[in-house]
Write a protein that holds these residues in place. Structure first.
Motif, PDB file in Angstrom:
ATOM      1  N   THR A  12       0.838  -1.302   0.105  1.00 32.50           N
ATOM      2  CA  THR A  12       0.198   0.033  -0.108  1.00 32.50           C
ATOM      3  C   THR A  12       0.734   1.442   0.198  1.00 32.50           C
ATOM      4  O   THR A  12       0.265   2.413  -0.291  1.00 32.50           O
ATOM      5  CB  THR A  12      -0.978  -0.003   1.242  1.00 32.50           C
ATOM      6  N   LYS A  13       2.104   1.168   0.334  1.00 32.47           N
ATOM      7  CA  LYS A  13       2.893   2.122   0.126  1.00 32.47           C
ATOM      8  C   LYS A  13       4.540   1.623   0.454  1.00 32.47           C
ATOM      9  O   LYS A  13       4.656   0.546   0.662  1.00 32.47           O
ATOM     10  CB  LYS A  13       2.810   3.048   1.488  1.00 32.47           C
ATOM     11  N   ASP A  14       5.501   2.558   0.084  1.00 33.30           N
ATOM     12  CA  ASP A  14       6.835   2.106   0.284  1.00 33.30           C
ATOM     13  C   ASP A  14       7.236   1.482   1.431  1.00 33.30           C
ATOM     14  O   ASP A  14       6.822   1.986   2.522  1.00 33.30           O
ATOM     15  CB  ASP A  14       7.683   3.170  -0.294  1.00 33.30           C
ATOM     16  N   PRO A  15       8.051   0.448   1.326  1.00 32.93           N
ATOM     17  CA  PRO A  15       8.314  -0.426   2.820  1.00 32.93           C
ATOM     18  C   PRO A  15       8.997   0.928   3.707  1.00 32.93           C
ATOM     19  O   PRO A  15       9.581   1.570   3.198  1.00 32.93           O
ATOM     20  CB  PRO A  15       9.387  -1.671   2.620  1.00 32.93           C
ATOM     21  N   ASP A  16       9.013   0.751   4.983  1.00 29.77           N
ATOM     22  CA  ASP A  16       9.777   1.613   5.884  1.00 29.77           C
ATOM     23  C   ASP A  16      10.458   0.978   6.532  1.00 29.77           C
ATOM     24  O   ASP A  16      10.638   0.210   7.498  1.00 29.77           O
ATOM     25  CB  ASP A  16       8.686   2.011   6.811  1.00 29.77           C
ATOM     26  N   MET A  65      11.195  -3.375  -3.933  1.00 30.91           N
ATOM     27  CA  MET A  65       9.658  -3.247  -3.952  1.00 30.91           C
ATOM     28  C   MET A  65       9.359  -1.851  -3.548  1.00 30.91           C
ATOM     29  O   MET A  65       9.967  -1.215  -2.825  1.00 30.91           O
ATOM     30  CB  MET A  65       9.043  -4.368  -3.301  1.00 30.91           C
ATOM     31  N   LYS A  66       8.112  -1.516  -4.220  1.00 32.21           N
ATOM     32  CA  LYS A  66       7.495  -0.163  -3.973  1.00 32.21           C
ATOM     33  C   LYS A  66       6.103  -0.333  -3.868  1.00 32.21           C
ATOM     34  O   LYS A  66       5.570  -1.197  -4.017  1.00 32.21           O
ATOM     35  CB  LYS A  66       8.056   0.907  -4.941  1.00 32.21           C
ATOM     36  N   LYS A  67       5.384   0.794  -3.566  1.00 32.00           N
ATOM     37  CA  LYS A  67       4.009   0.975  -3.539  1.00 32.00           C
ATOM     38  C   LYS A  67       3.464   0.341  -4.716  1.00 32.00           C
ATOM     39  O   LYS A  67       4.013   0.729  -5.912  1.00 32.00           O
ATOM     40  CB  LYS A  67       3.596   2.376  -3.371  1.00 32.00           C
ATOM     41  N   GLY A  68       2.484  -0.593  -4.758  1.00 31.26           N
ATOM     42  CA  GLY A  68       1.839  -1.067  -5.638  1.00 31.26           C
ATOM     43  C   GLY A  68       2.369  -2.591  -5.874  1.00 31.26           C
ATOM     44  O   GLY A  68       1.814  -3.117  -6.828  1.00 31.26           O
ATOM     45  N   SER A  69       3.586  -2.965  -5.660  1.00 34.57           N
ATOM     46  CA  SER A  69       3.961  -4.065  -6.267  1.00 34.57           C
ATOM     47  C   SER A  69       3.562  -5.360  -5.571  1.00 34.57           C
ATOM     48  O   SER A  69       2.969  -5.296  -4.265  1.00 34.57           O
ATOM     49  CB  SER A  69       5.557  -4.014  -5.548  1.00 34.57           C
ATOM     50  N   MET A  70       3.339  -6.180  -6.150  1.00 32.88           N
ATOM     51  CA  MET A  70       2.694  -7.603  -5.661  1.00 32.88           C
ATOM     52  C   MET A  70       3.868  -8.537  -4.981  1.00 32.88           C
ATOM     53  O   MET A  70       4.799  -8.905  -5.665  1.00 32.88           O
ATOM     54  CB  MET A  70       1.967  -8.335  -6.835  1.00 32.88           C
ATOM     55  N   ILE A  71       3.492  -8.859  -3.875  1.00 32.80           N
ATOM     56  CA  ILE A  71       4.364  -9.678  -3.150  1.00 32.80           C
ATOM     57  C   ILE A  71       3.655 -10.906  -2.603  1.00 32.80           C
ATOM     58  O   ILE A  71       2.411 -10.552  -2.268  1.00 32.80           O
ATOM     59  CB  ILE A  71       5.248  -8.958  -2.043  1.00 32.80           C
ATOM     60  N   GLY A  72       4.487 -11.853  -2.253  1.00 34.43           N
ATOM     61  CA  GLY A  72       3.923 -13.071  -1.479  1.00 34.43           C
ATOM     62  C   GLY A  72       4.494 -12.991   0.042  1.00 34.43           C
ATOM     63  O   GLY A  72       5.687 -12.759   0.092  1.00 34.43           O
ATOM     64  N   VAL A  73       3.865 -13.222   1.073  1.00 31.38           N
ATOM     65  CA  VAL A  73       4.402 -13.205   2.565  1.00 31.38           C
ATOM     66  C   VAL A  73       4.266 -14.752   3.087  1.00 31.38           C
ATOM     67  O   VAL A  73       3.032 -14.991   3.011  1.00 31.38           O
ATOM     68  CB  VAL A  73       3.761 -12.114   3.371  1.00 31.38           C
ATOM     69  N   LYS A 106      10.833  -4.908 -10.506  1.00 30.36           N
ATOM     70  CA  LYS A 106      10.847  -3.726  -9.920  1.00 30.36           C
ATOM     71  C   LYS A 106      10.166  -2.764 -11.098  1.00 30.36           C
ATOM     72  O   LYS A 106      10.715  -2.916 -12.238  1.00 30.36           O
ATOM     73  CB  LYS A 106      12.185  -3.109  -9.697  1.00 30.36           C
ATOM     74  N   GLY A 107       9.256  -2.036 -10.804  1.00 29.18           N
ATOM     75  CA  GLY A 107       8.591  -1.146 -11.767  1.00 29.18           C
ATOM     76  C   GLY A 107       7.618  -1.655 -12.790  1.00 29.18           C
ATOM     77  O   GLY A 107       7.332  -1.092 -13.726  1.00 29.18           O
ATOM     78  N   SER A 108       7.345  -2.863 -12.735  1.00 30.54           N
ATOM     79  CA  SER A 108       6.516  -3.659 -13.481  1.00 30.54           C
ATOM     80  C   SER A 108       5.135  -3.863 -13.214  1.00 30.54           C
ATOM     81  O   SER A 108       4.268  -4.276 -13.971  1.00 30.54           O
ATOM     82  CB  SER A 108       7.044  -5.108 -13.780  1.00 30.54           C
TER      83      SER A 108
END
Length: 164
Positions: A12-16, A65-73, A106-108
C-alpha cells in the motif's frame, strides 16, 4: 500448535526501512489483500494487513519493491502492546514475515500485466540451500525453462482465475 500465515497482495506504500540501535534492519509494510467475495454492491473489498520483516530480507524488500508491487508473504501472526503517547495501552496484531517473495520485477506493476521475477527473500538463508536464490537480473534463462517467454502474447488473468 500452529501459527502460519500465507498472503499475496500489493504494497500500500513503500516499505519503511529502519535500523535498531544495534544495526539490525527492520522493515514495516502493509499489504492489501483482496477478499474472495464481493459485497452487496458487487464491489471487491480488501483487507490491509500490517507486516514486519527483519535483517537482510528487510533491506531487499525496501530496495526492490515499492508501492503497488505484488508480493507473497509467509510468516506468523504476532501480537504486542505498548503505552501510546496519550498514556493509553495500544494493542497491535501484525504478521512477522519469515519469507517474502517478489511476484513482480521492480517497476512492472501495471495493473496485473507483470512478469513474475520469482525472487525470494528468505529470513532463514539456510532454508533454501541447494535452491537458486538469485535476483531477476542474475537468473539464467533457457528457452525450455519458460514456455511463455518471448511469445509476444499477453496473458489476461483476473483475480477470479487464481486458485488462492
Amino acid at each position: 500448535m500452529l501459527n502460519r500465515v500465507v498472503l499475496v497482495g500489493r504494497l500500500t506504500k513503500d516499505p519503511d526501512l529502519r535500523y535498531t540501535p544495534n544495526g539490525v534492519a527492520v522493515a514495516n509494510f502493509t499489504i492489501a489483500v483482496n477478499r474472495p467475495f464481493s459485497n452487496q454492491q458487487g464491489e471487491r473489498e480488501a483487507d490491509f494487513i500490517n507486516c514486519v520483516i527483519w535483517r537482510r530480507p528487510a533491506e531487499n524488500l525496501a530496495n526492490y519493491m515499492k508501492k503497488g508491487s505484488m508480493i507473497g508473504v509467509d510468516g506468523r501472526i504476532q501480537t504486542r502492546n505498548f503505552e501510546g503517547q496519550d498514556g493509553k495501552r495500544v494493542f497491535m496484531t501484525e504478521v512477522v514475515a519469515d519469507n517474502v517473495q517478489f511476484l513482480e520485477t521492480k517497476g512492472s506493476n501495471q495493473g496485473g500485466q507483470s512478469s513474475s521475477a520469482g525472487y525470494t527473500s528468505n529470513q532463514n538463508p539456510g532454508a533454501n540451500q541447494g535452491q537458486s536464490n538469485q535476483g531477476p537480473s542474475q537468473q539464467s534463462s533457457k528457452a525450455s525453462d519458460n514456455p511463455f517467454e518471448n511469445s509476444g502474447e499477453q496473458v489476461d488473468l483476473s483475480d477470479d482465475d487464481l486458485p488462492f
